[in-house]
Design an enzyme around this catalytic site. Structure first.
Site, PDB file in Angstrom:
ATOM      1  N   ASP A 531       0.861  -1.175   0.000  1.00  0.00           N
ATOM      2  CA  ASP A 531       0.000   0.000   0.000  1.00  0.00           C
ATOM      3  C   ASP A 531       0.908   1.240   0.000  1.00  0.00           C
ATOM      4  OD1 ASP A 531      -2.349   1.499   0.206  1.00  0.00           O
ATOM      5  OD2 ASP A 531      -2.229   1.550   2.382  1.00  0.00           O
ATOM      6  N   THR A 533      -0.073   4.810   1.533  1.00  0.00           N
ATOM      7  CA  THR A 533      -0.204   5.613   2.747  1.00  0.00           C
ATOM      8  C   THR A 533       0.056   4.774   3.994  1.00  0.00           C
ATOM      9  OG1 THR A 533      -1.850   6.992   1.650  1.00  0.00           O
ATOM     10  CG2 THR A 533      -1.711   7.146   4.046  1.00  0.00           C
ATOM     11  N   ASP A 730      -1.718  -1.489   6.168  1.00  0.00           N
ATOM     12  CA  ASP A 730      -1.925  -1.065   7.550  1.00  0.00           C
ATOM     13  C   ASP A 730      -3.355  -0.671   7.869  1.00  0.00           C
ATOM     14  OD1 ASP A 730      -2.033   1.262   6.069  1.00  0.00           O
ATOM     15  OD2 ASP A 730      -1.086   2.487   7.619  1.00  0.00           O
TER      16      ASP A 730
END
Length: 842
Positions: A531, A533, A730
């Site tokens: 990912d 961010t 996350d």
């Protein structure tokens, strides 16, 4: 959330009904339990710790709940296969996980009976191995009491105020592993004391003009050897015969089967030869009496006992990581009550308590700083040596060390909820799990002992019929040597020892591994999906500007900040924080809705406001002018994340947000690609922003504008192409992809749902942790293969030499005593090789 757990201890439908009823009494839990397979499917709105489930089940009937290897979080997309066990033995790819309630109890290190634990130390009733004590997951402060007056209890040592006797600790001060070692050492000393004279008496028989014959006849010395051997057989080495007998009764044949049969035959042969020498042929006699093997029995048992002592000492070192982690937690904390400081035991702290942490002290529990600032050494948790600056509202973790300033914190997570406790539990579970490569050793060990017994019998027959004189003696000695030297224990230890040390090493470096299968599979990963961010970037976005096409930026900022106050997304927090810095007040919002992967919508002052990406604008039917689109694209090409703002279906501006790339991301990605791993960024951000980040980091490729289901589909597509995929993320929206990937890697700084869905968690939330995980996987798998090689080659060579196959060519034979030394060395060498991982640099 939906979790699938394995339930042990159910024997009938009544048990199933009882377990289901018990689980459904827990608040927030809806459970369905099946008997075949013995599983529980638990649906809950929030995460229910397995410790809480276990507590209720133990109270209901001593049932054991453990994590299934195939657990899906959020939703179930396929039937979950639950591995079955046969005769209490786990299948090779099932996670063997001791529940928190097993803390301080005893279990078989070979997991012959799955998760079953015992209250006292002893031998496994199936395989005969020493039961091992599970580490206490909570550090408790020792209390002291008077042996004469138990009502006297205090926190520290001292004397009894009633009788003056020294107070003694209420809990044993020595750990159980050390007690096992001490007990074995005591038996070894006794065995040596009695075996040494037996050995000397026997060896002097080979000396011309034996001086012992001037004292007594050979037959009398034989009786002396018999008497001296009794304590060795029936005290020091008796545990080996008990284990051998149990292994035969249960047909779980192991190293003790061979030791018991070999030394037992030698001992019984010697007793019969001592009592009835007239029934033996002359080739078994020397100086008129039968050649006895009391010295072989005593010395072999002593040498095997020596190997067990060395193994117990080395085995205790393999759990050093768990012990080191446990020692991080302090036993006391300073609580602030009405402005006054008071010392309190760590277990008495409650959520919401204010705690003062003084310079140099360890952080007692997880929480946030409410007053003051300091520098925290988090190296014990994250593996990073550089101290971290912390100020008000920053999170602090239990077990980390405060710098040279004092601060006040609020307790948010206590007991088993703290990061440290969860790390200890995860390390404990993972170190007891079995890697798929263990299947090879298990398959061989299953047939190994019967094959060795057959080889021993064949050895005796061949030597007795075709060997030189005395043929029967040669046949007997070589047959016993084959039984003694063949040790399947080294095969059994090859994998678990490496896994235990490797998992502990990873934990000390901030890489938490959920089970051994993940550790092995990490070695095969050739694609990393990441990912953007919070994974590649810092995950701390900040608003650079709010643009309004109507020159009313503050009014527009008030609308979007008010809308975002109900969202937990990092971008939303950045907008709210920016508004507060501009002294913009937040107002009421109606009909708020967060649309996954797109943005948020709601009604502000009777106007329908939408904030999000272009897909959201399309969904709400908002028109975007060409001039506004041009400005947005220009921002995106600078690597900014841009959110469109629409009011009543007309795009009126945008928010430009920057999120700095982590300083370690570029180096980590470069190293991964050098190792042949494709690094692909999949993000919900727009094409221009994603391309700017991908170009800067020289990624293999990227996919932009992805919804959670798009990430899931991309991983499935790559897996269908035969690729082994690791996914790093996350957020909540990453959880399905993390569960689908061959290896899910969660950032420790992310959400609980993401961490639960992953097989590996990086405490520091840094891509360098993935590099460490791959290095660790390579090292552990290499170590396991070395151990298996040692065990296989050792047994092949050992049996070849012991059976006398080299005698016709080189005249080489192996006495049972030398075979016993070699047998002990094989197990110890495997353990010592595993311990080398502790010095491996990640």
């Amino acid at each position: 959330m939906i979790h699938t757990y394995r339930i042990s201890g159910m024997t009938c439908d009544g048990c199933r009904s009882k377990v289901e009823k018990t689980l459904n009494t827990i608040d927030g839990v809806k459970a369905t339990v099946t008997l075949d397979p013995p599983t529980a499917t638990v649906i809950s709105d929030k995460h229910i710790p397995i410790f809480q489930l276990q507590k209720e089940l133990y109270a209901a009937g001593k049932y054991v709940i453990s994590e299934s290897d195939a657990v899906e979080t959020i939703s179930r997309t396929k039937d979950v296969p639950v591995a079955k066990s046969c005769c209490g033995t786990k299948s090779n790819n099932e996670l063997i996980s001791l529940p928190s309630s097993a803390s301080g109890k005893y279990y078989c290190p070979m997991f012959c009976e799955g998760e079953k634990v015992y209250d006292k130390a002893g031998d496994c009733p199936v395989c005969g191995m020493d039961l091992v004590k599970a580490p206490d997951l909570l550090v408790s402060k020792s209390s002291y009491t008077c042996p004469m007056h138990p009502e006297i209890v205090q926190d520290g040592p001292g004397s009894c105020p009633i009788c003056g006797m020294d107070l003694v600790p209420m809990q044993p001060s020595d750990n159980e592993e050390n007690k096992t070692y001490i007990d074995l050492l005591r038996k070894l000393k006794i065995a040596i004391a009695f075996s040494l004279p037996v050995f000397i008496i026997s060896m002097l028989e080979m000396v011309p003009n034996n001086p012992l014959h001037q004292i007594m006849e050979t037959q009398n010395w034989n009786w002396v050897q018999f008497i001296l051997t009794l304590p060795v057989v029936f005290y020091a080495g008796w545990i080996f015969f008990i284990r051998a007998w149990k292994s035969i009764l249960t047909w779980n044949l192991n190293m003790f089967t061979l030791i018991g049969i070999g030394t037992g035959i030698a001992f019984l042969f010697s007793i019969v030869g001592l009592l009835f020498p007239e029934y033996f042929p002359e080739e078994f006699k020397q100086h008129g009496s039968v050649s006895l093997y009391f010295e072989a029995t005593a010395v072999i048992l002593t040498l095997v006992l020596l190997g067990q002592v060395m193994e117990a000492k080395a085995h205790s070192q393999t759990s050093g990581a768990i012990k080191a982690l446990l020692q991080l937690a302090p036993t006391e904390a300073t609580i602030v009550i009405d402005g006054k400081d008071k010392i309190m035991a760590i277990h008495d702290i409650k959520k919401g308590d204010l705690l003062r942490v003084k310079p140099g002290e360890k952080i007692p529990v997880d929480g946030k700083i409410t007053n003051g600032e300091s520098t925290i050494d988090e190296s014990m948790i994250s593996g990073e040596p550089i101290p971290v600056d912390k100020t008000v509202d920053d999170t602090v973790i239990a077990g980390t060390i405060n710098g040279n300033k004092s601060f006040v914190m609020i307790a948010e997570k206590i007991g088993s909820e703290t990061v440290l406790s969860q790390i200890v539990q995860m390390v404990n579970d993972a170190s007891r799990s079995r890697a798929p490569i263990q299947k090879l050793a298990d398959s061989i060990a299953k047939y190994f002992v019967p094959i060795v017994v057959i080889i021993s019998v064949i050895t005796f027959i061949v030597w007795a019929n075709f060997g030189p004189e005395p043929a029967l003696v040669y046949g007997f000695i070589n047959a016993v040597a084959v039984l003694i030297i063949a040790c399947p224990c080294a095969l059994g230890l090859a994998t678990p020892m490496s896994v235990m040390v490797g998992v502990g090493k990873g934990a000390q470096s901030g890489v938490l591994i959920k089970n051994a299968e993940a550790l092995e599979n990490m070695n095969k990963v050739n694609v990393l999906i990441t990912d953007k961010t919070g994974t590649i970037t810092e995950g701390k976005p900040s608003v650079e500007k709010v643009f309004s096409s109507n020159d009313n930026e503050l009014e527009l900022l008030q609308a979007i900040a008010s809308l975002n106050q109900y969202s937990e997304h990092p971008l939303a927090e950045a907008v709210v924080k920016y508004a507060k810095s501009k002294n913009v007040s937040l107002i009421e919002v109606k009909d708020f809705e967060a649309i996954s992967g797109k943005g948020v919508i709601g009604t502000v002052v009777d106007k329908k406001v939408a904030l999000g990406n272009k897909k959201l604008m399309e969904q709400v039917g908002a028109s975007v002018s060409e001039e506004l689109e041009t400005k947005i694209v220009a921002e995106q090409k600078l690597g900014k994340t841009v959110s469109y703002i629409s009011i009543d279906k007309i795009a009126v501006g945008f928010v430009s947000i920057s999120d700095a790339i982590k300083s370690t991301s570029e180096a980590a990605i470069k190293e991964l690609m050098n190792q042949g791993v494709e690094v692909i960024m999949i993000t919900g951000d727009n094409e221009n922003t994603a391309k700017a980040v991908a170009d800067k980091l020289h990624l293999t490729s990227f996919i932009a504008n992805c919804l959670p289901e798009d990430k899931l589909a991309a991983i499935k597509r790559m897996q269908a192409e035969g690729k082994v995929v690791a996914m790093a993320g996350d957020g909540i929206n990453d959880a399905p992809a993390l569960a689908q990937a061959n290896i899910g890697i969660a950032m420790g700084t992310g959400t609980d749902v993401a961490i639960e869905s992953a097989k590996i968690t990086l405490v520091k939330g840094d891509l360098q942790g993935i590099v460490k995980a791959i290095k660790l996987s390579h090292a552990v798998m290499g170590n396991i293969k070395q151990n298996l090689f040692f065990a296989f080659i050792y047994n092949v060579l050992g049996i070849t030499v012991a059976s006398g196959m080299l005698y016709p060519f080189f005249g080489i034979l192996l006495s049972p005593m030398i075979a016993a030394v070699a047998m002990s060395f094989s197990s110890v060498s495997v353990i010592m090789n595993s311990l080398r991982l502790r010095s491996f640099r990640l």
